[in-house]
Write a protein that holds these residues in place. Sequence first.
Motif, PDB file in Angstrom:
ATOM      1  N   SER A  84      33.180   4.944  18.930  1.00 50.32           N
ATOM      2  CA  SER A  84      32.621   6.204  19.435  1.00 50.32           C
ATOM      3  C   SER A  84      32.277   7.201  18.325  1.00 50.32           C
ATOM      4  N   ASN A  85      32.926   7.076  17.165  1.00 47.56           N
ATOM      5  CA  ASN A  85      32.598   7.984  16.062  1.00 47.56           C
ATOM      6  C   ASN A  85      32.512   7.250  14.722  1.00 47.56           C
ATOM      7  N   ALA A  86      32.142   5.972  14.760  1.00 45.94           N
ATOM      8  CA  ALA A  86      32.027   5.182  13.534  1.00 45.94           C
ATOM      9  C   ALA A  86      30.810   5.585  12.707  1.00 45.94           C
ATOM     10  N   GLU A  87      29.775   6.115  13.374  1.00 43.06           N
ATOM     11  CA  GLU A  87      28.584   6.533  12.640  1.00 43.06           C
ATOM     12  C   GLU A  87      28.673   8.026  12.329  1.00 43.06           C
ATOM     13  N   VAL A  88      28.474   8.345  11.060  1.00 38.51           N
ATOM     14  CA  VAL A  88      28.495   9.746  10.643  1.00 38.51           C
ATOM     15  C   VAL A  88      27.181  10.075   9.951  1.00 38.51           C
ATOM     16  N   ARG A  89      26.864  11.347   9.959  1.00 37.53           N
ATOM     17  CA  ARG A  89      25.725  11.843   9.201  1.00 37.53           C
ATOM     18  C   ARG A  89      26.299  12.496   7.954  1.00 37.53           C
ATOM     19  N   VAL A  90      25.879  11.989   6.806  1.00 39.95           N
ATOM     20  CA  VAL A  90      26.299  12.541   5.517  1.00 39.95           C
ATOM     21  C   VAL A  90      25.203  13.502   5.075  1.00 39.95           C
TER      22      VAL A  90
ATOM     23  N   ILE B 132      29.094  20.599 -12.433  1.00 40.79           N
ATOM     24  CA  ILE B 132      29.798  21.790 -11.959  1.00 40.79           C
ATOM     25  C   ILE B 132      30.328  21.633 -10.543  1.00 40.79           C
ATOM     26  N   LEU B 133      29.469  21.175  -9.618  1.00 41.57           N
ATOM     27  CA  LEU B 133      29.827  21.203  -8.199  1.00 41.57           C
ATOM     28  C   LEU B 133      29.086  20.134  -7.409  1.00 41.57           C
ATOM     29  N   TYR B 134      29.825  19.475  -6.523  1.00 44.69           N
ATOM     30  CA  TYR B 134      29.202  18.583  -5.543  1.00 44.69           C
ATOM     31  C   TYR B 134      29.952  18.766  -4.227  1.00 44.69           C
ATOM     32  N   SER B 135      29.199  18.931  -3.138  1.00 45.46           N
ATOM     33  CA  SER B 135      29.802  19.099  -1.823  1.00 45.46           C
ATOM     34  C   SER B 135      28.950  18.399  -0.785  1.00 45.46           C
ATOM     35  N   SER B 136      29.619  17.755   0.185  1.00 42.28           N
ATOM     36  CA  SER B 136      28.894  17.087   1.267  1.00 42.28           C
ATOM     37  C   SER B 136      29.717  17.129   2.544  1.00 42.28           C
ATOM     38  N   SER B 137      29.018  16.979   3.661  1.00 44.77           N
ATOM     39  CA  SER B 137      29.698  16.935   4.956  1.00 44.77           C
ATOM     40  C   SER B 137      29.498  15.562   5.579  1.00 44.77           C
ATOM     41  N   PHE B 138      30.499  15.120   6.327  1.00 43.09           N
ATOM     42  CA  PHE B 138      30.482  13.875   7.070  1.00 43.09           C
ATOM     43  C   PHE B 138      30.731  14.258   8.518  1.00 43.09           C
ATOM     44  N   THR B 139      29.696  14.180   9.351  1.00 45.11           N
ATOM     45  CA  THR B 139      29.795  14.664  10.725  1.00 45.11           C
ATOM     46  C   THR B 139      29.590  13.523  11.707  1.00 45.11           C
ATOM     47  N   SER B 140      30.573  13.344  12.602  1.00 45.97           N
ATOM     48  CA  SER B 140      30.455  12.357  13.677  1.00 45.97           C
ATOM     49  C   SER B 140      30.334  13.114  14.993  1.00 45.97           C
ATOM     50  N   SER B 141      30.394  12.386  16.081  1.00 45.74           N
ATOM     51  CA  SER B 141      30.287  13.030  17.390  1.00 45.74           C
ATOM     52  C   SER B 141      31.527  13.847  17.739  1.00 45.74           C
ATOM     53  N   ILE B 142      32.655  13.586  17.040  1.00 43.81           N
ATOM     54  CA  ILE B 142      33.872  14.326  17.392  1.00 43.81           C
ATOM     55  C   ILE B 142      34.508  15.119  16.259  1.00 43.81           C
ATOM     56  N   ASP B 143      34.120  14.840  15.015  1.00 43.21           N
ATOM     57  CA  ASP B 143      34.762  15.563  13.919  1.00 43.21           C
ATOM     58  C   ASP B 143      33.820  15.747  12.739  1.00 43.21           C
ATOM     59  N   GLU B 144      34.267  16.578  11.812  1.00 42.12           N
ATOM     60  CA  GLU B 144      33.501  16.836  10.593  1.00 42.12           C
ATOM     61  C   GLU B 144      34.475  16.990   9.435  1.00 42.12           C
ATOM     62  N   THR B 145      34.121  16.377   8.303  1.00 42.19           N
ATOM     63  CA  THR B 145      34.887  16.531   7.076  1.00 42.19           C
ATOM     64  C   THR B 145      33.941  17.010   5.991  1.00 42.19           C
TER      65      THR B 145
END
Length: 148
Positions: free
Chosen positions: A55-61, A70-83
Amino acid sequence: MVVEKELKVSAEAFFNEITKSILGDIRRQTGKKVHASQLKPGTNYKKKIPGRPSSNAEVRVKILACEPNILYSSSFTSSIDETITTYEISSLDTDRILVRYTEEYRLLRKTSRLFDESRYMEKRSQKRGLKLLKKIEDTILNDQQESV
């Protein structure tokens, strides 16, 4: 979760290693070859994460910030959570840096799990963060020794 660790590598070597990993991930997930100069805020792709429920194996990076050395930041968003993961790199001298690695986890919708997921994720990600930084440092140092 925040982890800070001093590493015995240059900011450039550390950032290059992160970039190499991201480019490899994009190629594996999309089949597209992307150049490091194309890694900019807003760049995104879909990724399947093994071990997650279907149900949440696919994420949008999505790349949120990318400032070389200096800096790198990314989000990993699924249908139920975000990191959101962030690497902040501070040069201490030519071959020594301080890396501040941050992971922010949040549920986007409630799940039926009985335990507090955010506390579990916090402890797990702290250990994983320290191991990750050590692994990156070891990879860079090994590559440098092999090229000598």
